[in-house]
Design a protein around this motif. Structure first.
Motif, mmCIF file in Angstrom:
data_model
loop_
_atom_site.group_PDB
_atom_site.id
_atom_site.type_symbol
_atom_site.label_atom_id
_atom_site.label_comp_id
_atom_site.label_asym_id
_atom_site.label_seq_id
_atom_site.Cartn_x
_atom_site.Cartn_y
_atom_site.Cartn_z
ATOM 1 N N PRO A 209 -3.489 15.609 62.474
ATOM 2 C CA PRO A 209 -3.962 16.939 62.071
ATOM 3 C C PRO A 209 -4.422 16.963 60.611
ATOM 4 N N ALA A 210 -5.305 17.890 60.324
ATOM 5 C CA ALA A 210 -5.747 18.085 58.940
ATOM 6 C C ALA A 210 -4.663 18.805 58.136
ATOM 7 N N ARG A 211 -3.807 19.557 58.825
ATOM 8 C CA ARG A 211 -2.706 20.291 58.200
ATOM 9 C C ARG A 211 -1.466 20.140 59.082
ATOM 10 N N PHE A 212 -0.309 20.237 58.453
ATOM 11 C CA PHE A 212 0.953 20.283 59.179
ATOM 12 C C PHE A 212 1.847 21.280 58.471
ATOM 13 N N ARG A 213 2.884 21.699 59.154
ATOM 14 C CA ARG A 213 3.757 22.736 58.601
ATOM 15 C C ARG A 213 5.073 22.122 58.121
ATOM 16 N N ILE A 214 5.528 22.580 56.956
ATOM 17 C CA ILE A 214 6.849 22.251 56.424
ATOM 18 C C ILE A 214 7.634 23.553 56.384
ATOM 19 N N VAL A 215 8.800 23.548 57.027
ATOM 20 C CA VAL A 215 9.639 24.746 57.099
ATOM 21 C C VAL A 215 10.939 24.466 56.340
ATOM 22 N N PRO A 216 11.289 25.308 55.361
ATOM 23 C CA PRO A 216 12.547 25.076 54.640
ATOM 24 C C PRO A 216 13.757 25.182 55.570
ATOM 25 N N ASP B 278 -4.836 26.840 49.179
ATOM 26 C CA ASP B 278 -5.459 26.595 50.485
ATOM 27 C C ASP B 278 -4.834 25.413 51.228
ATOM 28 N N GLY B 279 -3.793 24.791 50.650
ATOM 29 C CA GLY B 279 -3.092 23.696 51.319
ATOM 30 C C GLY B 279 -3.635 22.311 51.038
ATOM 31 N N THR B 280 -4.651 22.206 50.174
ATOM 32 C CA THR B 280 -5.154 20.887 49.794
ATOM 33 C C THR B 280 -4.324 20.347 48.624
ATOM 34 N N PHE B 281 -4.187 19.036 48.553
ATOM 35 C CA PHE B 281 -3.355 18.394 47.545
ATOM 36 C C PHE B 281 -3.762 18.792 46.133
ATOM 37 N N ASP B 282 -2.763 19.008 45.276
ATOM 38 C CA ASP B 282 -3.006 19.323 43.869
ATOM 39 C C ASP B 282 -2.402 18.251 42.971
ATOM 40 N N GLU B 283 -1.055 18.113 42.959
ATOM 41 C CA GLU B 283 -0.435 17.119 42.090
ATOM 42 C C GLU B 283 0.991 16.823 42.524
ATOM 43 N N VAL B 284 1.533 15.733 41.989
ATOM 44 C CA VAL B 284 2.926 15.357 42.192
ATOM 45 C C VAL B 284 3.552 15.177 40.820
ATOM 46 N N LYS B 285 4.736 15.758 40.634
ATOM 47 C CA LYS B 285 5.502 15.555 39.412
ATOM 48 C C LYS B 285 6.749 14.776 39.807
ATOM 49 N N VAL B 286 6.959 13.617 39.191
ATOM 50 C CA VAL B 286 8.025 12.712 39.598
ATOM 51 C C VAL B 286 8.900 12.355 38.406
ATOM 52 N N ASP B 287 10.200 12.337 38.646
ATOM 53 C CA ASP B 287 11.160 11.853 37.659
ATOM 54 C C ASP B 287 12.039 10.817 38.338
ATOM 55 N N GLU B 288 12.144 9.630 37.730
ATOM 56 C CA GLU B 288 13.060 8.629 38.260
ATOM 57 C C GLU B 288 14.471 8.981 37.815
ATOM 58 N N VAL B 289 15.400 8.911 38.743
ATOM 59 C CA VAL B 289 16.806 9.217 38.481
ATOM 60 C C VAL B 289 17.662 8.081 39.034
ATOM 61 N N ARG B 290 18.912 8.101 38.698
ATOM 62 C CA ARG B 290 19.838 7.053 39.170
ATOM 63 C C ARG B 290 20.148 7.266 40.639
ATOM 64 N N ARG B 291 20.029 6.218 41.436
ATOM 65 C CA ARG B 291 20.382 6.302 42.863
ATOM 66 C C ARG B 291 21.897 6.388 42.971
ATOM 67 N N PRO B 292 22.407 7.305 43.787
ATOM 68 C CA PRO B 292 23.862 7.449 43.918
ATOM 69 C C PRO B 292 24.523 6.144 44.370
ATOM 70 N N ASP B 293 25.687 5.858 43.831
ATOM 71 C CA ASP B 293 26.446 4.668 44.217
ATOM 72 C C ASP B 293 26.898 4.777 45.670
ATOM 73 N N GLY B 294 26.930 3.632 46.350
ATOM 74 C CA GLY B 294 27.495 3.559 47.688
ATOM 75 C C GLY B 294 26.589 4.029 48.808
ATOM 76 N N VAL B 295 25.351 4.409 48.502
ATOM 77 C CA VAL B 295 24.437 4.847 49.556
ATOM 78 C C VAL B 295 23.772 3.609 50.153
ATOM 79 N N PRO B 296 23.862 3.435 51.476
ATOM 80 C CA PRO B 296 23.245 2.260 52.101
ATOM 81 C C PRO B 296 21.736 2.246 51.897
ATOM 82 N N PRO B 297 21.147 1.048 51.774
ATOM 83 C CA PRO B 297 19.685 0.960 51.674
ATOM 84 C C PRO B 297 19.041 1.648 52.876
ATOM 85 N N GLY B 298 17.960 2.356 52.646
ATOM 86 C CA GLY B 298 17.262 3.026 53.728
ATOM 87 C C GLY B 298 17.821 4.383 54.098
#
Length: 142
Positions: A2-9, A48-68
């Protein structure tokens, strides 16, 4: 695809999706992850639902979380700051276009794929949310 999809909180992996004060659509997560890294990502689309931007911050991955496996990064202050940037926002379903961008060699976005005739749109990095037809955002795979 699809050209669009829905994200529901929801109360699971999609706590922050909706419309910002300026009319842009947004998705915010602190569960984004790649090999050895975790991220807080604010994904923004124009009204209108077209891409604008991404804001990203790298943070520490929680300890003990399995890969994936996705897990909250515990970056509550960063989440609060990113939400503050949105002004008065409304948590609501949004209809948006898939997209992908690279930042520091990591792909961020909602990426469409096809496997054995089945189409999906999944989040990157981490691929922990995948939407399928009918693209209504009510069900997703984790």
């Amino acid at each position: 695809m699809p050209a669009r999809f829905r994200i529901v909180p929801d109360d699971y992996h999609v706590p922050y999706a909706g419309t910002a004060e300026d009319g842009r659509k947004f998705f915010l997560s602190d569960e984004l992850f790649g090999p050895g890294a975790a991220y807080v990502g604010l994904y923004l689309w124009k009204a209108d639902g077209t891409f604008d931007e991404v804001k990203v911050d790298e943070v520490r991955r929680p300890d003990g979380v399995p890969p994936g496996q996705a897990a909250a990064a515990g970056a509550d202050q960063l989440i609060a700051a990113r939400l503050g940037e949105l002004g008065k926002y409304v948590l609501e379903p949004i209809d948006v276009a898939p997209f992908a961008v690279e930042k520091n060699g990591v792909t961020f976005g909602w990426v469409g794929t096809e496997f054995e005739g089945t189409y999906s749109i999944h989040i990157e990095p981490g691929d922990f949310i995948a939407y399928y037809a009918p693209w209504d955002g009510l069900d997703y795979d984790t």
